[in-house]
Design a protein around this motif. Structure first.
Motif, mmCIF file in Angstrom:
data_model
loop_
_atom_site.group_PDB
_atom_site.id
_atom_site.type_symbol
_atom_site.label_atom_id
_atom_site.label_comp_id
_atom_site.label_asym_id
_atom_site.label_seq_id
_atom_site.Cartn_x
_atom_site.Cartn_y
_atom_site.Cartn_z
ATOM 1 N N UNK A 76 52.129 29.048 35.594
ATOM 2 C CA UNK A 76 50.975 28.584 36.363
ATOM 3 C C UNK A 76 49.855 28.225 35.392
ATOM 4 N N UNK A 77 49.223 27.090 35.611
ATOM 5 C CA UNK A 77 48.119 26.666 34.756
ATOM 6 C C UNK A 77 47.023 27.723 34.778
ATOM 7 N N UNK A 78 46.567 28.136 33.590
ATOM 8 C CA UNK A 78 45.663 29.279 33.501
ATOM 9 C C UNK A 78 44.288 29.019 34.111
ATOM 10 N N UNK A 79 43.877 27.755 34.231
ATOM 11 C CA UNK A 79 42.569 27.503 34.847
ATOM 12 C C UNK A 79 42.553 27.921 36.308
ATOM 13 N N UNK A 87 45.042 29.539 24.567
ATOM 14 C CA UNK A 87 46.297 30.167 24.174
ATOM 15 C C UNK A 87 47.356 30.114 25.273
ATOM 16 N N UNK A 88 47.126 29.285 26.274
ATOM 17 C CA UNK A 88 48.092 29.168 27.364
ATOM 18 C C UNK A 88 49.394 28.552 26.858
ATOM 19 N N UNK A 89 50.499 29.045 27.374
ATOM 20 C CA UNK A 89 51.813 28.561 26.949
ATOM 21 C C UNK A 89 52.537 27.952 28.136
ATOM 22 N N UNK A 90 53.001 26.717 27.948
ATOM 23 C CA UNK A 90 53.759 26.026 28.973
ATOM 24 C C UNK A 90 55.240 26.394 28.885
ATOM 25 N N UNK A 91 56.066 25.612 29.575
ATOM 26 C CA UNK A 91 55.696 24.380 30.286
ATOM 27 C C UNK A 91 54.925 24.673 31.566
ATOM 28 N N UNK A 92 54.234 23.642 32.050
ATOM 29 C CA UNK A 92 53.458 23.763 33.271
ATOM 30 C C UNK A 92 53.988 22.790 34.326
ATOM 31 N N UNK A 93 53.661 23.073 35.564
ATOM 32 C CA UNK A 93 54.002 22.193 36.688
ATOM 33 C C UNK A 93 52.814 22.223 37.635
#
Length: 253
Positions: A76-79, A87-93
């Motif tokens: 989940x996108x950290x925003x 420092x967020x780690x993907x992958x994202x959707x």
């Protein structure tokens, strides 16, 4: 027209991921989730694509009896939970993130039940105002070079909340579960109660109610080889009862 048992089954909406298939992006749900839900929830299924600009969430929520949020390789996108993205780690959707938020809002408005597995538990917590942590590391996931099968062989015990919904459904106060996640719940959403914890304190299952909407989610993967695991079958059967409006979860006050 065909008649039979399937005509009486409740309808479960399953939110899809967006995943690359060759040169294109596909709406994707792994069949193990669909088969587990159909077989052990005794549900009919409809897949909801994560295309937030092209779906009518309130109409879909009104048409189904509940929503299932599955696991996924994406985070989940950290925003969405107010965290630093550096420092967020993907992958994202992010299209799934937005679709889930709209579907959960619509399902709660329509008083439909919501179920989560792995990413789905995290999505529910974030959608209801909770936060996540990203520091779980090797405690909760096999080594990155592990084979697909051995990822699901990475297991640890969980303590089920005494006299909780999950404990009653499984007829036990403990379980040993597979563990395939790097993220987990940090701040618990106020609408949720803890149903299970790992030995290091990480929340492994939650339940809750908002009006007539019942919410149940687990951090592990009961769909994985459920045919050989009575506790996994019991979790899906718990989901199935809530899908039919029959639940041990107390109504919200």
């Amino acid at each position: 027209m065909r008649h039979g048992k399937s005509a009486a089954r409740p309808l479960l909406g399953v939110v899809a991921c967006n995943r690359r298939l060759g040169d294109e992006i596909a709406a994707n749900v792994m069949q193990r989730y669909l088969i587990g839900a159909a077989r052990y929830m005794d549900a009919s299924l409809v897949i909801i694509p994560s295309l937030p600009d092209y779906i009518d969430a309130p109409r879909i929520a009104a048409s189904v009896d509940g929503i299932l949020l599955t696991g996924s390789p994406s985070n989940i996108a950290s925003h969405r939970y107010g965290d630093d993205e550096e420092n967020a780690e993907g992958p994202f959707d992010e299209a799934r993130d937005e679709t889930v938020q709209r579907m959960l809002d619509a399902a709660i408005d329509a008083q439909k039940s919501i179920f989560g597995i792995c990413r789905g538990l995290q999505e529910i917590n974030v959608a209801l105002g909770g936060t996540l942590r990203r520091d779980l590391g090797a405690k909760h996931h096999a080594p990155s070079d592990a084979s697909f099968e051995s990822m699901f062989d990475h297991r640890h015990p969980v303590a089920l909340t005494e006299d909780g919904v999950l404990s009653r459904a499984l007829g036990d106060t403990k379980a040993v579960v597979n563990s395939v996640h790097y993220q987990g719940i940090d701040g618990l959403a106020s609408a949720l109660s803890i149903e299970a914890r790992a030995p290091d304190g990480v929340v492994e299952a939650v339940s809750g109610s908002i009006g007539a909407s019942r919410i149940i989610a687990v951090q592990w993967h009961p769909e994985w080889k459920a045919e050989a695991d009575p506790q996994s079958q019991a979790i899906f059967q718990l989901f199935g009862r809530a899908l039919r409006g029959v639940s041990d979860i107390p109504a919200s006050s």
